[in-house]
Write a protein that holds these residues in place. Structure first.
Motif, PDB file in Angstrom:
ATOM      1  N   GLY A   1       6.509   0.431   5.972  1.00 53.55           N
ATOM      2  CA  GLY A   1       6.063   0.107   7.324  1.00 53.55           C
ATOM      3  C   GLY A   1       6.064  -1.389   7.601  1.00 53.55           C
ATOM      4  O   GLY A   1       6.569  -2.189   6.808  1.00 53.55           O
ATOM      5  N   ASP A   2       5.503  -1.739   8.733  1.00 50.33           N
ATOM      6  CA  ASP A   2       5.397  -3.142   9.134  1.00 50.33           C
ATOM      7  C   ASP A   2       4.317  -3.841   8.314  1.00 50.33           C
ATOM      8  O   ASP A   2       3.377  -3.208   7.833  1.00 50.33           O
ATOM      9  N   LEU A   3       4.467  -5.159   8.201  1.00 53.88           N
ATOM     10  CA  LEU A   3       3.480  -5.955   7.485  1.00 53.88           C
ATOM     11  C   LEU A   3       2.471  -6.551   8.449  1.00 53.88           C
ATOM     12  O   LEU A   3       2.801  -6.927   9.573  1.00 53.88           O
ATOM     13  N   GLU A   4       1.253  -6.661   7.987  1.00 54.96           N
ATOM     14  CA  GLU A   4       0.187  -7.360   8.689  1.00 54.96           C
ATOM     15  C   GLU A   4      -0.031  -8.670   7.940  1.00 54.96           C
ATOM     16  O   GLU A   4      -0.300  -8.665   6.740  1.00 54.96           O
ATOM     17  N   HIS A   5       0.087  -9.779   8.649  1.00 55.59           N
ATOM     18  CA  HIS A   5      -0.085 -11.086   8.007  1.00 55.59           C
ATOM     19  C   HIS A   5      -1.578 -11.425   7.956  1.00 55.59           C
ATOM     20  O   HIS A   5      -2.253 -11.432   8.979  1.00 55.59           O
TER      21      HIS A   5
ATOM     22  N   ILE B   1       0.859  -1.180   0.000  1.00 55.39           N
ATOM     23  CA  ILE B   1       0.000   0.000   0.000  1.00 55.39           C
ATOM     24  C   ILE B   1       0.896   1.231   0.000  1.00 55.39           C
ATOM     25  O   ILE B   1       1.909   1.261   0.690  1.00 55.39           O
ATOM     26  N   TYR B   2       0.512   2.233  -0.772  1.00 54.51           N
ATOM     27  CA  TYR B   2       1.268   3.481  -0.730  1.00 54.51           C
ATOM     28  C   TYR B   2       0.352   4.668  -0.981  1.00 54.51           C
ATOM     29  O   TYR B   2      -0.727   4.528  -1.564  1.00 54.51           O
TER      30      TYR B   2
ATOM     31  N   GLU C   1      -6.595   9.058   7.538  1.00 57.28           N
ATOM     32  CA  GLU C   1      -5.213   8.890   7.967  1.00 57.28           C
ATOM     33  C   GLU C   1      -4.724   7.519   7.497  1.00 57.28           C
ATOM     34  O   GLU C   1      -5.518   6.617   7.240  1.00 57.28           O
ATOM     35  N   TRP C   2      -3.408   7.354   7.437  1.00 61.30           N
ATOM     36  CA  TRP C   2      -2.825   6.127   6.913  1.00 61.30           C
ATOM     37  C   TRP C   2      -3.286   4.883   7.678  1.00 61.30           C
ATOM     38  O   TRP C   2      -3.505   3.831   7.074  1.00 61.30           O
ATOM     39  N   ASP C   3      -3.454   4.988   8.997  1.00 61.49           N
ATOM     40  CA  ASP C   3      -3.839   3.802   9.771  1.00 61.49           C
ATOM     41  C   ASP C   3      -5.278   3.378   9.480  1.00 61.49           C
ATOM     42  O   ASP C   3      -5.592   2.187   9.490  1.00 61.49           O
ATOM     43  N   ASP C   4      -6.148   4.334   9.164  1.00 56.00           N
ATOM     44  CA  ASP C   4      -7.514   3.986   8.761  1.00 56.00           C
ATOM     45  C   ASP C   4      -7.526   3.356   7.370  1.00 56.00           C
ATOM     46  O   ASP C   4      -8.281   2.417   7.117  1.00 56.00           O
ATOM     47  N   VAL C   5      -6.688   3.868   6.484  1.00 52.63           N
ATOM     48  CA  VAL C   5      -6.572   3.289   5.149  1.00 52.63           C
ATOM     49  C   VAL C   5      -6.062   1.847   5.254  1.00 52.63           C
ATOM     50  O   VAL C   5      -6.584   0.944   4.598  1.00 52.63           O
ATOM     51  N   LEU C   6      -5.064   1.632   6.093  1.00 58.21           N
ATOM     52  CA  LEU C   6      -4.535   0.283   6.290  1.00 58.21           C
ATOM     53  C   LEU C   6      -5.627  -0.651   6.797  1.00 58.21           C
ATOM     54  O   LEU C   6      -5.790  -1.763   6.279  1.00 58.21           O
ATOM     55  N   GLU C   7      -6.372  -0.229   7.781  1.00 53.25           N
ATOM     56  CA  GLU C   7      -7.435  -1.083   8.338  1.00 53.25           C
ATOM     57  C   GLU C   7      -8.503  -1.391   7.286  1.00 53.25           C
ATOM     58  O   GLU C   7      -8.972  -2.528   7.181  1.00 53.25           O
TER      59      GLU C   7
ATOM     60  N   TYR D   1       0.818 -19.988  -1.944  1.00 52.11           N
ATOM     61  CA  TYR D   1       1.792 -19.174  -1.231  1.00 52.11           C
ATOM     62  C   TYR D   1       1.813 -19.507   0.263  1.00 52.11           C
ATOM     63  O   TYR D   1       0.776 -19.774   0.865  1.00 52.11           O
ATOM     64  N   ALA D   2       3.010 -19.476   0.838  1.00 55.49           N
ATOM     65  CA  ALA D   2       3.182 -19.797   2.260  1.00 55.49           C
ATOM     66  C   ALA D   2       2.590 -18.712   3.152  1.00 55.49           C
ATOM     67  O   ALA D   2       2.189 -18.982   4.277  1.00 55.49           O
ATOM     68  N   GLY D   3       2.549 -17.498   2.656  1.00 54.20           N
ATOM     69  CA  GLY D   3       1.996 -16.402   3.438  1.00 54.20           C
ATOM     70  C   GLY D   3       1.511 -15.275   2.557  1.00 54.20           C
ATOM     71  O   GLY D   3       2.027 -15.063   1.459  1.00 54.20           O
ATOM     72  N   ILE D   4       0.503 -14.573   3.062  1.00 51.28           N
ATOM     73  CA  ILE D   4      -0.065 -13.419   2.374  1.00 51.28           C
ATOM     74  C   ILE D   4      -0.125 -12.284   3.386  1.00 51.28           C
ATOM     75  O   ILE D   4      -0.678 -12.448   4.481  1.00 51.28           O
ATOM     76  N   SER D   5       0.447 -11.148   3.027  1.00 51.81           N
ATOM     77  CA  SER D   5       0.542 -10.018   3.946  1.00 51.81           C
ATOM     78  C   SER D   5       0.196  -8.720   3.231  1.00 51.81           C
ATOM     79  O   SER D   5       0.094  -8.682   2.007  1.00 51.81           O
ATOM     80  N   THR D   6       0.063  -7.668   4.015  1.00 49.81           N
ATOM     81  CA  THR D   6      -0.143  -6.338   3.464  1.00 49.81           C
ATOM     82  C   THR D   6       0.492  -5.315   4.391  1.00 49.81           C
ATOM     83  O   THR D   6       0.755  -5.593   5.560  1.00 49.81           O
ATOM     84  N   GLY D   7       0.716  -4.139   3.855  1.00 53.47           N
ATOM     85  CA  GLY D   7       1.244  -3.038   4.650  1.00 53.47           C
ATOM     86  C   GLY D   7       1.750  -1.939   3.739  1.00 53.47           C
ATOM     87  O   GLY D   7       1.859  -2.117   2.530  1.00 53.47           O
ATOM     88  N   PHE D   8       2.043  -0.814   4.361  1.00 48.32           N
ATOM     89  CA  PHE D   8       2.636   0.277   3.595  1.00 48.32           C
ATOM     90  C   PHE D   8       4.073  -0.093   3.247  1.00 48.32           C
ATOM     91  O   PHE D   8       4.750  -0.765   4.031  1.00 48.32           O
ATOM     92  N   VAL D   9       4.531   0.342   2.093  1.00 48.73           N
ATOM     93  CA  VAL D   9       5.851  -0.048   1.607  1.00 48.73           C
ATOM     94  C   VAL D   9       6.968   0.300   2.582  1.00 48.73           C
ATOM     95  O   VAL D   9       7.989  -0.373   2.604  1.00 48.73           O
TER      96      VAL D   9
END
Length: 119
Positions: free
Chosen positions: A110-114, A27-28, A71-77, A100-108
């Motif tokens: 920032g930390d990833l949310e699995h 996400i960016y 805000e970025w944290d609301d966009v992430l959620e 795939y062994a894992g699928i994640s998201t996050g801002f480029v």
């Protein structure tokens, strides 16, 4: 917004995804309340080390973009909820979770949310 995201993701998947271990939705912020998500396939996946997502073997040639005054944290959620919905009921959800062994998201930058880790 979910239907538009689903259409974009199905189109990316139907073009073909390479072999890899991890799938990440980066996400960016584009500015002016615009946000984008790109799909990245990485050669590895390590839920303890977010650097796995930087080992990209594939990056979607288009991004899913939208406008949202937040805000970025609301966009992430919001993005997490859309992605979880796709992984629950999307056309290719089972295929992605099997491939795939894992699928994640996050801002480029920032930390990833699995969102999914294969057992």
């Amino acid at each position: 917004m979910y239907k538009d995201f689903e259409k974009w993701l199905n189109n990316v998947i139907e073009k073909g995804l390479p072999v890899g271990q991890g799938l990440c939705f980066n996400i960016y912020e584009d500015g002016n309340c615009s946000w984008s998500i790109e799909l990245v396939i990485a050669s590895s996946f390590d839920p303890e080390d977010d650097d796995w997502a930087s080992e990209a073997v594939f990056c979607s040639d288009s991004a899913f973009s939208w406008k949202q005054v937040a805000e970025w944290d609301d966009v992430l959620e919001d993005a997490i909820q859309i992605l979880l919905k796709y992984l629950d009921e999307g056309k290719y959800a089972d295929d992605l979770k099997n491939r795939y062994a894992g699928i994640s998201t996050g801002f480029v930058d920032g930390d990833l949310e699995h969102l999914y880790i294969k057992e």
